[in-house]
Write an enzyme that holds these catalytic residues in place. Structure first.
Site, PDB file in Angstrom:
ATOM      1  N   ASN A   1       4.044  -0.792   0.918  1.00 40.81           N
ATOM      2  CA  ASN A   1       2.721  -1.112   1.455  1.00 40.81           C
ATOM      3  C   ASN A   1       2.191  -2.396   0.827  1.00 40.81           C
ATOM      4  O   ASN A   1       2.083  -2.494  -0.400  1.00 40.81           O
ATOM      5  CB  ASN A   1       1.748   0.036   1.156  1.00 40.81           C
ATOM      6  CG  ASN A   1       2.200   1.333   1.780  1.00 40.81           C
ATOM      7  OD1 ASN A   1       2.201   1.497   2.979  1.00 40.81           O
ATOM      8  ND2 ASN A   1       2.610   2.275   0.937  1.00 40.81           N
ATOM      9  N   LEU A   2       1.840  -3.350   1.680  1.00 39.90           N
ATOM     10  CA  LEU A   2       1.385  -4.656   1.205  1.00 39.90           C
ATOM     11  C   LEU A   2      -0.127  -4.778   1.292  1.00 39.90           C
ATOM     12  O   LEU A   2      -0.770  -4.158   2.129  1.00 39.90           O
ATOM     13  CB  LEU A   2       2.015  -5.766   2.052  1.00 39.90           C
ATOM     14  CG  LEU A   2       3.536  -5.864   1.994  1.00 39.90           C
ATOM     15  CD1 LEU A   2       4.036  -6.811   3.075  1.00 39.90           C
ATOM     16  CD2 LEU A   2       4.010  -6.324   0.617  1.00 39.90           C
TER      17      LEU A   2
ATOM     18  N   HIS B   1      -4.789  -1.247   7.217  1.00 41.07           N
ATOM     19  CA  HIS B   1      -4.109  -0.285   6.362  1.00 41.07           C
ATOM     20  C   HIS B   1      -5.099   0.287   5.346  1.00 41.07           C
ATOM     21  O   HIS B   1      -6.233  -0.168   5.224  1.00 41.07           O
ATOM     22  CB  HIS B   1      -2.923  -0.949   5.663  1.00 41.07           C
ATOM     23  CG  HIS B   1      -1.803  -1.279   6.590  1.00 41.07           C
ATOM     24  ND1 HIS B   1      -1.596  -2.551   7.096  1.00 41.07           N
ATOM     25  CD2 HIS B   1      -0.822  -0.506   7.119  1.00 41.07           C
ATOM     26  CE1 HIS B   1      -0.536  -2.539   7.890  1.00 41.07           C
ATOM     27  NE2 HIS B   1      -0.051  -1.320   7.924  1.00 41.07           N
TER      28      HIS B   1
ATOM     29  N   SER C   1       9.654  -2.918   6.806  1.00 45.89           N
ATOM     30  CA  SER C   1       8.668  -2.004   6.229  1.00 45.89           C
ATOM     31  C   SER C   1       9.373  -0.766   5.703  1.00 45.89           C
ATOM     32  O   SER C   1      10.420  -0.359   6.217  1.00 45.89           O
ATOM     33  CB  SER C   1       7.650  -1.600   7.295  1.00 45.89           C
ATOM     34  OG  SER C   1       6.896  -0.485   6.882  1.00 45.89           O
ATOM     35  N   SER C   2       8.763  -0.140   4.698  1.00 48.62           N
ATOM     36  CA  SER C   2       9.324   1.089   4.138  1.00 48.62           C
ATOM     37  C   SER C   2       9.296   2.237   5.138  1.00 48.62           C
ATOM     38  O   SER C   2       9.972   3.254   4.936  1.00 48.62           O
ATOM     39  CB  SER C   2       8.555   1.493   2.879  1.00 48.62           C
ATOM     40  OG  SER C   2       7.191   1.717   3.169  1.00 48.62           O
ATOM     41  N   CYS C   3       8.551   2.087   6.239  1.00 49.84           N
ATOM     42  CA  CYS C   3       8.471   3.177   7.217  1.00 49.84           C
ATOM     43  C   CYS C   3       9.770   3.336   8.003  1.00 49.84           C
ATOM     44  O   CYS C   3       9.897   4.269   8.799  1.00 49.84           O
ATOM     45  CB  CYS C   3       7.304   2.976   8.171  1.00 49.84           C
ATOM     46  SG  CYS C   3       7.550   1.639   9.360  1.00 49.84           S
TER      47      CYS C   3
ATOM     48  N   TYR D   1       6.944   1.747  15.629  1.00 45.57           N
ATOM     49  CA  TYR D   1       7.093   0.557  14.786  1.00 45.57           C
ATOM     50  C   TYR D   1       8.368   0.640  13.951  1.00 45.57           C
ATOM     51  O   TYR D   1       9.118  -0.335  13.834  1.00 45.57           O
ATOM     52  CB  TYR D   1       5.867   0.431  13.876  1.00 45.57           C
ATOM     53  CG  TYR D   1       5.891  -0.745  12.942  1.00 45.57           C
ATOM     54  CD1 TYR D   1       5.635  -2.032  13.401  1.00 45.57           C
ATOM     55  CD2 TYR D   1       6.150  -0.579  11.586  1.00 45.57           C
ATOM     56  CE1 TYR D   1       5.649  -3.114  12.541  1.00 45.57           C
ATOM     57  CE2 TYR D   1       6.167  -1.657  10.715  1.00 45.57           C
ATOM     58  CZ  TYR D   1       5.913  -2.924  11.197  1.00 45.57           C
ATOM     59  OH  TYR D   1       5.937  -3.993  10.345  1.00 45.57           O
TER      60      TYR D   1
ATOM     61  N   PRO E   1       9.633  -4.297   2.422  1.00 42.57           N
ATOM     62  CA  PRO E   1       8.571  -4.130   1.433  1.00 42.57           C
ATOM     63  C   PRO E   1       7.873  -2.784   1.553  1.00 42.57           C
ATOM     64  O   PRO E   1       7.834  -2.177   2.632  1.00 42.57           O
ATOM     65  CB  PRO E   1       7.599  -5.268   1.765  1.00 42.57           C
ATOM     66  CG  PRO E   1       7.809  -5.510   3.224  1.00 42.57           C
ATOM     67  CD  PRO E   1       9.266  -5.231   3.487  1.00 42.57           C
TER      68      PRO E   1
ATOM     69  N   LYS F   1      11.705  -1.903  13.788  1.00 46.50           N
ATOM     70  CA  LYS F   1      12.166  -2.545  12.557  1.00 46.50           C
ATOM     71  C   LYS F   1      13.599  -2.144  12.198  1.00 46.50           C
ATOM     72  O   LYS F   1      14.371  -2.953  11.683  1.00 46.50           O
ATOM     73  CB  LYS F   1      11.204  -2.230  11.409  1.00 46.50           C
ATOM     74  CG  LYS F   1       9.881  -2.972  11.515  1.00 46.50           C
ATOM     75  CD  LYS F   1      10.093  -4.483  11.444  1.00 46.50           C
ATOM     76  CE  LYS F   1       8.822  -5.279  11.542  1.00 46.50           C
ATOM     77  NZ  LYS F   1       9.049  -6.735  11.499  1.00 46.50           N
TER      78      LYS F   1
END
Length: 314
Positions: A164-165, A178, A106-108, A135, A162, A139
Site C-alpha cells: 500500500n502506497l 485509499h 500491487s500486492s493485491c 484490478y 509494491p 495486474k
C-alpha cells in the site's frame, strides 16, 4: 544518465515521485505525456508515440486505481482500462526495441488467504480478494506479459509489486481514495469542525503495510540501474500494523481530539497483506522512510495543497 526514460503516468503520485527522484539523481532525458496528450488506452496513439519518441527505458506507473469502494463499484473499468494501458505499453515497448521495462503492480495480485508474509511464489495459488479482483486480474496479466517477454525475447523487463502506497500527490477524494489519505482528510476535517467523531470503515483489526511513495521510486530506479535476475519482486517495508493503530497514529499527527467510531457493517477487505521483501533486500534495496515520518510529510503536503490536491472523478 542521458538514456531517454519515458514515465507513463508521470503526473500521478507514483510517476511524479519517480520523476522527482530521477532528476535529483541527475537523470536529464525524461519524457512524459498527460492523459489529454496521450490516451494510453488507445493502441494507435500509443504505437505512434513510441515510433516517434523511441524511449530507451519505460517505467509503467500508469493505472486506474482506487480503494475498496471504487474497485467494488466499477469492476469493468478497473479490469478493462488497466489491461488496455499495460498491454499497449508493453507491446509498443517490445515492438520498438525498448531496452528496459519496469512494470508497477500491487500486492493485491496475491491470493486473499495466501501465507504471510506474501512471497512472490504465492501468485496464482488461490482465489483473490473479491472487492478488488478485477484490478488484481489486470495486474496479474501484466506480470505474466513481462514474464513472457523475458522468456521469449530475453529482454530486461521486470515487475515490481509494491505494498500500500501513500505520500506526496496522493488522492484525498473520499469516494475513491485509499485508507491512509482518506483518514488524513477525515481527521483533518473533523478537527476543523470542533473535534467531532470520525466514522471509519470496518472493524479496524486488519493488518496493513504502508510504503512511502519515494521509497517505491527508489526501488524503481534500483531496478533501472541494475539487471535483476528474476521477473517479479515485492517492494515494501516488511512491517505492518492494524488499521486501528494506523488511525491512532494519523489522529495524533493531525491533532484530532474526538472519538473514533468503527462501522463493522462495512467490509474489512483482506485480513492481512504483509509483503515478504527478502528478494529485494538480498539484492541491496530497502526502504528508508518510516511510517510516522512519511505520514507527517504527507499531511504537510496535504495542508499546503488543499485547494488543488488530486480529486479522482469516477
Amino acid at each position: 544518465m542521458d538514456k531517454k526514460i519515458y514515465i507513463a503516468g508521470h503526473r500521478g503520485m507514483v510517476g511524479s515521485a519517480i520523476e522527482r527522484v530521477l532528476r535529483a539523481k541527475g537523470y536529464t532525458n525524461i519524457i512524459g505525456r498527460s492523459s489529454k496528450e496521450l490516451d494510453l488506452r488507445n493502441q494507435q496513439q500509443v504505437d505512434a508515440f513510441f515510433e516517434e519518441e523511441r524511449p530507451d527505458i519505460v517505467i509503467d506507473a500508469a493505472a486506474r486505481v482506487g480503494g475498496i469502494l471504487a474497485n467494488n463499484t466499477y469492476p469493468y473499468q478497473f479490469l478493462m482500462e488497466n489491461l488496455q494501458i499495460q498491454n499497449n505499453l508493453i507491446d509498443a515497448s517490445l515492438q520498438t526495441g525498448v531496452d528496459k521495462f519496469i512494470f508497477l503492480g500491487s500486492s493485491c495480485i496475491y491470493p486473499k488467504f495466501a501465507p504471510q508474509p506474501l512471497k512472490e511464489s504465492s501468485l496464482l495459488t488461490d482465489t483473490l480478494e473479491p472487492t478488488n479482483e478485477a484490478y488484481a486480474i489486470a495486474k496479474i496479466a501484466g506480470v505474466k506479459a513481462v514474464e513472457a517477454v523475458r522468456k521469449q525475447y530475453g529482454k530486461d523487463y521486470v515487475s515490481l509489486m509494491p505494498t500500500n502506497l501513500y505520500g506526496i500527490h496522493d488522492n484525498f477524494d473520499l469516494t475513491s481514495s485509499h485508507v491512509l489519505p482518506a483518514m488524513i482528510r477525515k481527521f483533518h476535517e473533523a478537527k476543523l469542525a470542533g473535534d467531532v467523531p470520525v466514522n471509519l470503515w470496518g472493524s479496524g483489526t486488519p493488518l496493513r503495510e504502508f510504503l512511502f511513495v519515494d521509497d517505491l521510486a527508489e526501488a524503481a530506479i534500483f531496478a533501472l540501474e541494475n539487471v535483476l535476475p528474476d521477473d517479479l519482486y515485492n517492494v515494501g517495508t516488511g512491517q505492518d500494523l492494524t488499521i486501528k493503530d494506523l488511525a491512532s497514529c494519523i489522529q495524533e499527527i493531525v491533532g484530532h481530539k474526538g472519538e473514533i467510531r468503527w462501522d463493522s457493517s462495512k467490509p474489512d477487505g483482506t485480513p492481512r497483506k504483509l509483503m515478504d521483501v527478502s528478494k529485494m533486500h538480498a539484492l541491496g534495496w530497502q526502504h528508508q522512510v518510516e511510517l510516522r515520518d512519511g505520514i507527517q510529510r504527507t499531511y504537510n503536503w496535504f495542508l499546503d495543497n488543499q485547494d488543488n490536491f488530486k480529486e479522482v472523478k469516477l
